[in-house]
Scaffold this active site. Structure first.
Site, PDB file in Angstrom:
ATOM      1  CB  THR A 165      -1.097   4.593   3.419  1.00 16.90           C
ATOM      2  OG1 THR A 165      -1.331   3.782   4.479  1.00 16.90           O
ATOM      3  CG2 THR A 165       0.102   5.006   3.342  1.00 16.90           C
ATOM      4  CE  LYS A 210       0.798   0.832   4.565  1.00 13.17           C
ATOM      5  NZ  LYS A 210       1.278   2.107   5.094  1.00 13.17           N
TER       6      LYS A 210
END
Length: 346
Positions: A249, A192
């Site tokens: 994120t 990610k």
């Protein structure tokens, strides 16, 4: 009360140590930097990483690794990916008892393509490690340190060690689920960061919400595609360490990967970005490793390849976006459908 050593006094290591202190554990926070240890003891703050947060009175600080881990019942390893092996080698010299190693780091090692748990197991003497637990999910240290509600996953091949991790960390603001899919949880947490760099680049280019939503969604498809090839359960990626960690994120100003990507998107050279960040940007190293891995495994990852080209091949972000938008037409769900069929056909 459990005796727990947290190794790594960055923002995340400090925040996790504070959670353990709130849970009345006997917590020792270790830093390799003697000056940092002295300053943290004097100020009772971690001024570099969490400047506005007071450290708990019960939190003990160490720069001597042998003293920090003396008689502990668990070690929480929260150092950058590039420091994992060196820290494990140091532990081999001073650790005298077998303990579970709980890690909160997120990354993939270039060349070996090892996950964090694989690096730990390769470096640590087997008689010292009672398996490895990955603690991962959508979590910013800045929010955990002020006790905002946060939820993570503790993943291990050993259900008992996953439950042990759940027990020592879980409280009314820090909820922990368990999983046995450590491959999926580690790869979700690492990959990610690549997509977060891309989200930052997109925002730096001024492309808006449509572009970022597409990037996150197709990025999740790439993560699932590679991780399933490596043995992960594809359903892990609709959970906390998949889509949950990806959202936080890619959309938060707390994310150092998003911030680094944002500066790249605005045209800042990589060396200046890293100088200005002043902290490790795990997505840079992970992009290199995963680009290697995707080529080796023959897994199509166009977003990862494009971000690699921006970082390492000096292509402009605009060139990469134009290439992504003009790729050959394809069906959205065919690749994921085939993964699910292959995974569960037996």
């Amino acid at each position: 009360m459990k005796k727990v050593a947290v190794l790594g006094a960055g923002s995340w290591g400090t925040a996790l140590a504070m959670v353990l202190c709130d849970n009345q554990q006997d917590v020792r926070l270790w830093t390799h930097n003697s000056k940092q240890k002295i300053k943290m003891e004097k100020d009772r703050k971690n001024l570099k990483y969490l400047p506005n947060i007071d450290l708990p009175d019960s939190l003990r600080l160490f720069d001597d690794l042998s003293k920090a881990i003396e008689d502990v019942e668990a070690i929480v390893l929260v150092v950058p990916t590039k420091a994992i092996r060196e820290t494990c080698q140091k532990l081999n010299k001073v650790l005298k008892q077998q303990v579970p190693i709980i890690h909160g780091s997120k990354g993939i090692e270039p060349d070996s393509h090892f996950r964090i748990s694989e690096m730990i197991k390769e470096e640590m003497l087997p008689e010292l490690v009672d398996d490895v637990v990955a603690l991962s999910g959508p979590s910013h240290a800045e929010e955990v340190s002020v006790k905002h509600p946060t939820t993570l996953t503790a993943a291990s091949n050993s259900q008992a060690n996953a439950v042990f991790t759940q027990d020592i960390f879980m409280n009314d603001y820090f909820r922990v689920y368990t999983s046995t899919d450590i491959i999926g949880v580690e790869l979700g947490g690492a990959l990610k960061n690549i997509i977060a760099l891309g989200a930052g680049i997109s925002d730096g280019l001024g492309y808006g919400d449509n572009a970022k939503a597409a990037l996150i969604t197709r990025g999740l498809a790439e993560i699932t595609r590679l991780a399933t090839m490596k043995g992960a359960n594809p359903l892990t990626f609709i959970g906390l360490s998949g889509v949950g960690d990806l959202i936080v994120t890619c959309t938060s100003v707390h994310s150092r990967n998003w911030r680094a990507g944002n500066m790249l998107g605005k045209g800042m050279p990589l060396n200046e970005v890293l100088d200005q960040m002043g902290m490790v940007v795990e997505g840079i190293r992970t992009t290199e490793a995963v680009n290697q891995m995707s080529r080796q495994e023959k897994v199509e990852m166009p977003i990862t390849a494009g971000i690699y080209d921006v970082i390492f091949e000096k292509k402009t972000p605009k060139e990469v976006v134009d290439h992504l938008m003009t790729r050959n037409r394809t069906n959205e769900v065919d690749d994921i459908s085939s993964l699910l069929i292959d995974r569960f056909s037996d």
